[in-house]
Motif scaffolding. Structure first.
Motif, PDB file in Angstrom:
ATOM      1  N   GLY A  57      14.452  -0.198  38.547  1.00  6.71           N
ATOM      2  CA  GLY A  57      13.794  -1.452  38.230  1.00  6.71           C
ATOM      3  C   GLY A  57      12.361  -1.227  37.807  1.00  6.71           C
ATOM      4  N   PHE A  58      11.653  -2.333  37.486  1.00  5.79           N
ATOM      5  CA  PHE A  58      10.300  -2.219  36.963  1.00  5.79           C
ATOM      6  C   PHE A  58       9.330  -1.641  37.999  1.00  5.79           C
ATOM      7  CE2 PHE A  58      12.110  -5.740  34.404  1.00  5.79           C
ATOM      8  CZ  PHE A  58      11.974  -5.151  33.152  1.00  5.79           C
ATOM      9  N   GLU A  59       9.609  -1.861  39.289  1.00  6.04           N
ATOM     10  CA  GLU A  59       8.674  -1.410  40.312  1.00  6.04           C
ATOM     11  C   GLU A  59       8.878   0.057  40.696  1.00  6.04           C
ATOM     12  OE1 GLU A  59      12.102  -3.446  42.555  1.00  6.04           O
ATOM     13  OE2 GLU A  59      11.116  -3.475  40.598  1.00  6.04           O
ATOM     14  N   TYR A  60       9.861   0.697  40.103  1.00  7.65           N
ATOM     15  CA  TYR A  60      10.153   2.099  40.431  1.00  7.65           C
ATOM     16  C   TYR A  60       9.755   2.995  39.258  1.00  7.65           C
ATOM     17  CZ  TYR A  60      12.916   0.022  44.188  1.00  7.65           C
ATOM     18  OH  TYR A  60      13.328  -0.704  45.273  1.00  7.65           O
ATOM     19  N   GLU A  61       9.471   4.235  39.574  1.00  6.49           N
ATOM     20  CA  GLU A  61       9.126   5.211  38.541  1.00  6.49           C
ATOM     21  C   GLU A  61      10.035   6.431  38.662  1.00  6.49           C
ATOM     22  OE1 GLU A  61       5.011   6.132  38.816  1.00  6.49           O
ATOM     23  OE2 GLU A  61       4.342   4.125  38.223  1.00  6.49           O
ATOM     24  N   ASN A  62      11.338   6.165  38.727  1.00  7.62           N
ATOM     25  CA  ASN A  62      12.283   7.257  38.876  1.00  7.62           C
ATOM     26  C   ASN A  62      13.195   7.407  37.667  1.00  7.62           C
ATOM     27  OD1 ASN A  62      13.503   4.811  39.382  1.00  7.62           O
ATOM     28  ND2 ASN A  62      14.820   5.566  41.024  1.00  7.62           N
ATOM     29  N   ALA A  63      12.773   6.838  36.528  1.00  9.13           N
ATOM     30  CA  ALA A  63      13.561   6.981  35.303  1.00  9.13           C
ATOM     31  C   ALA A  63      13.338   8.366  34.704  1.00  9.13           C
ATOM     32  CB  ALA A  63      13.190   5.911  34.299  1.00  9.13           C
ATOM     33  N   ILE A  64      14.424   9.007  34.282  1.00  7.23           N
ATOM     34  CA  ILE A  64      14.306  10.297  33.599  1.00  7.23           C
ATOM     35  C   ILE A  64      14.561  10.157  32.103  1.00  7.23           C
ATOM     36  CG2 ILE A  64      14.997  11.574  35.655  1.00  7.23           C
ATOM     37  CD1 ILE A  64      17.756  11.958  34.310  1.00  7.23           C
ATOM     38  N   LEU A  65      15.123   9.005  31.695  1.00  8.84           N
ATOM     39  CA  LEU A  65      15.372   8.741  30.274  1.00  8.84           C
ATOM     40  C   LEU A  65      15.212   7.249  30.016  1.00  8.84           C
ATOM     41  CD1 LEU A  65      16.417   9.536  27.403  1.00  8.84           C
ATOM     42  CD2 LEU A  65      18.720   9.049  28.265  1.00  8.84           C
ATOM     43  N   GLU A  66      14.446   6.909  28.984  1.00  5.70           N
ATOM     44  CA  GLU A  66      14.285   5.532  28.556  1.00  5.70           C
ATOM     45  C   GLU A  66      14.306   5.500  27.030  1.00  5.70           C
ATOM     46  OE1 GLU A  66      11.406   3.037  31.125  1.00  5.70           O
ATOM     47  OE2 GLU A  66      10.606   5.082  31.220  1.00  5.70           O
ATOM     48  N   ILE A  67      15.115   4.625  26.475  1.00  3.15           N
ATOM     49  CA  ILE A  67      15.204   4.480  25.026  1.00  3.15           C
ATOM     50  C   ILE A  67      14.924   3.026  24.676  1.00  3.15           C
ATOM     51  CG2 ILE A  67      16.647   4.758  22.978  1.00  3.15           C
ATOM     52  CD1 ILE A  67      18.340   6.736  24.518  1.00  3.15           C
ATOM     53  N   GLY A  68      13.985   2.804  23.772  1.00  3.21           N
ATOM     54  CA  GLY A  68      13.662   1.441  23.389  1.00  3.21           C
ATOM     55  C   GLY A  68      12.777   1.411  22.164  1.00  3.21           C
ATOM     56  N   ALA A  69      12.078   0.300  21.971  1.00  2.09           N
ATOM     57  CA  ALA A  69      11.181   0.128  20.832  1.00  2.09           C
ATOM     58  C   ALA A  69       9.836  -0.386  21.321  1.00  2.09           C
ATOM     59  CB  ALA A  69      11.784  -0.834  19.816  1.00  2.09           C
ATOM     60  N   VAL A  70       8.787  -0.004  20.627  1.00  2.00           N
ATOM     61  CA  VAL A  70       7.430  -0.433  20.977  1.00  2.00           C
ATOM     62  C   VAL A  70       6.703  -0.831  19.695  1.00  2.00           C
ATOM     63  CG1 VAL A  70       7.260   1.022  23.025  1.00  2.00           C
ATOM     64  CG2 VAL A  70       6.580   1.943  20.807  1.00  2.00           C
ATOM     65  N   ASN A  71       5.679  -1.665  19.850  1.00  2.00           N
ATOM     66  CA  ASN A  71       4.835  -2.030  18.721  1.00  2.00           C
ATOM     67  C   ASN A  71       3.755  -0.976  18.536  1.00  2.00           C
ATOM     68  OD1 ASN A  71       6.043  -4.526  17.974  1.00  2.00           O
ATOM     69  ND2 ASN A  71       5.089  -5.499  19.764  1.00  2.00           N
ATOM     70  N   SER A  72       3.455  -0.693  17.278  1.00  2.00           N
ATOM     71  CA  SER A  72       2.410   0.276  16.956  1.00  2.00           C
ATOM     72  C   SER A  72       1.592  -0.252  15.783  1.00  2.00           C
ATOM     73  CB  SER A  72       3.032   1.631  16.600  1.00  2.00           C
ATOM     74  OG  SER A  72       3.727   1.549  15.368  1.00  2.00           O
ATOM     75  N   ALA A  73       0.589   0.503  15.384  1.00  2.00           N
ATOM     76  CA  ALA A  73      -0.235   0.087  14.249  1.00  2.00           C
ATOM     77  C   ALA A  73       0.582   0.004  12.968  1.00  2.00           C
ATOM     78  CB  ALA A  73      -1.400   1.070  14.077  1.00  2.00           C
ATOM     79  N   GLU A  74       1.648   0.794  12.896  1.00  2.00           N
ATOM     80  CA  GLU A  74       2.523   0.789  11.716  1.00  2.00           C
ATOM     81  C   GLU A  74       3.665  -0.210  11.849  1.00  2.00           C
ATOM     82  OE1 GLU A  74       1.961   3.660  13.504  1.00  2.00           O
ATOM     83  OE2 GLU A  74       0.277   4.318  12.251  1.00  2.00           O
ATOM     84  N   GLY A  75       3.698  -0.938  12.974  1.00  2.00           N
ATOM     85  CA  GLY A  75       4.798  -1.854  13.216  1.00  2.00           C
ATOM     86  C   GLY A  75       5.691  -1.335  14.327  1.00  2.00           C
ATOM     87  N   PRO A  76       6.832  -1.967  14.549  1.00  2.00           N
ATOM     88  CA  PRO A  76       7.729  -1.517  15.623  1.00  2.00           C
ATOM     89  C   PRO A  76       8.280  -0.128  15.344  1.00  2.00           C
ATOM     90  CG  PRO A  76       8.799  -3.181  14.265  1.00  2.00           C
ATOM     91  CD  PRO A  76       7.372  -3.137  13.834  1.00  2.00           C
ATOM     92  N   ARG A  77       8.398   0.654  16.411  1.00  2.00           N
ATOM     93  CA  ARG A  77       8.902   2.023  16.300  1.00  2.00           C
ATOM     94  C   ARG A  77       9.897   2.287  17.426  1.00  2.00           C
ATOM     95  NH1 ARG A  77       7.898   4.373  11.662  1.00  2.00           N
ATOM     96  NH2 ARG A  77       8.033   6.421  12.668  1.00  2.00           N
ATOM     97  N   GLY A  78      10.888   3.111  17.151  1.00  2.00           N
ATOM     98  CA  GLY A  78      11.805   3.540  18.190  1.00  2.00           C
ATOM     99  C   GLY A  78      11.144   4.594  19.056  1.00  2.00           C
ATOM    100  N   ARG A  79      11.346   4.497  20.361  1.00  2.00           N
ATOM    101  CA  ARG A  79      10.705   5.445  21.270  1.00  2.00           C
ATOM    102  C   ARG A  79      11.685   5.890  22.348  1.00  2.00           C
ATOM    103  NH1 ARG A  79       6.057   3.519  25.385  1.00  2.00           N
ATOM    104  NH2 ARG A  79       7.930   2.630  26.357  1.00  2.00           N
TER     105      ARG A  79
END
Length: 282
Positions: A57-79
């Motif tokens: 969950g959001f309150e935990y920091e035990n993720a070893i893999l996360e796939i998603g998208a984020v906003n950047s100066a060039e627009g949305p990017r896959g991360r």
């Protein structure tokens, strides 16, 4: 006689190598694994992250893999974040499709079933082929134990272990000996798949089911929680995909017509000098 000294037009004996049980289960597994992989990626897209432990969950920091998208100066990017390392995976993971109308999913629709967001259908198809996979695995184990396939062709013997370096050298130089039994590397790889990876992916799949956890709570103890089981399940899937790719490469390298004939009809053209004759069955 080694492959290097064989005449180009020489032919060895045609031997009956694969039983009907091996052939049928082989192709059923191929179909099942295709649908399991693509529906599994559809299910993963619903929550594209993997964790170690019982909680997530959001309150935990035990993720070893996360796939998603984020906003950047060039627009949305896959991360993609793997073990704390961040990678731009635009066009492949997290964000894919046409630049004007991008799709924001972990895995693109081209490799998921259905190709659009539909977790319910993905789960139904996944479980359907999952149970067929399990039933086929049980049939294979019983049949292969009775006809000696496991003892003869799957379980490595001391001589097979000793022959691994020689077999590695033969594969590296694409010199294959076509015999009645599997080579050392084949035995080791098939043993790993049938006795480690297949049972592991089934057991971790069951561990992710709340109903199965209620009936068999010890599954959570074995795999360290539902989230860890999900991570192991995903990792085993990657190993099976790697095995499939190597398997296909070796089929083409060793002679695709001969290999396919063996898995369709059971008959296999062995190297010259191999014991056996036309019409002979083990």
């Amino acid at each position: 006689m080694s492959d290097a000294t064989e005449l180009p037009d020489s032919k060895g004996p045609l031997i009956y190598r694969q039983s009907i049980w091996t052939r049928v289960t082989h192709w059923v597994w191929a179909i099942c694994l295709f649908f399991l992989l693509l529906t599994g990626l559809q299910i993963f897209n619903a929550h594209p992250a993997l964790y170690i432990g019982n909680e997530s969950g959001f309150e935990y920091e035990n993720a070893i893999l996360e796939i998603g998208a984020v906003n950047s100066a060039e627009g949305p990017r896959g991360r993609t974040i793997l073990f704390g390392n961040t990678f731009d995976t635009t066009g492949v993971l997290g964000m894919s499709g046409d630049a004007a109308r991008p799709t924001f999913t972990a895995f693109p629709g081209a490799v998921t079933i259905p190709s659009y967001r539909d977790l319910g259908t993905g789960r139904v198809v996944h479980f359907f082929f999952g149970w067929i996979f399990v039933a086929t695995m049980l049939i294979w184990f019983v049949a292969s134990f009775i006809n000696g396939h496991i003892r003869r062709d799957i379980v490595p013997k001391p001589a097979d272990i000793a022959g691994v370096p020689r077999d590695v050298a033969a594969h590296a130089t694409l010199r294959f000996r076509h015999g009645r039994s599997y080579g050392p590397l084949q035995k080791l790889s098939y043993f790993t798949v049938f006795f480690i990876l297949f049972p592991l992916i089934v057991a971790t799949g069951l561990t992710m089911s709340p109903g199965m956890d209620t009936a068999w709570p010890w599954l959570l103890d074995i795999f360290g929680g539902r989230q860890t089981a999900r991570t192991i399940h995903f990792t085993v899937m990657l190993l099976l995909v790697a095995f499939f790719i190597i398997h296909i490469i070796m089929v083409f390298a060793a002679g695709p017509i001969n290999e396919l004939r063996s898995m369709v009809t059971g008959w296999y053209r062995a190297s010259p000098g191999t014991p056996g004759a036309e019409g002979d069955r083990p």
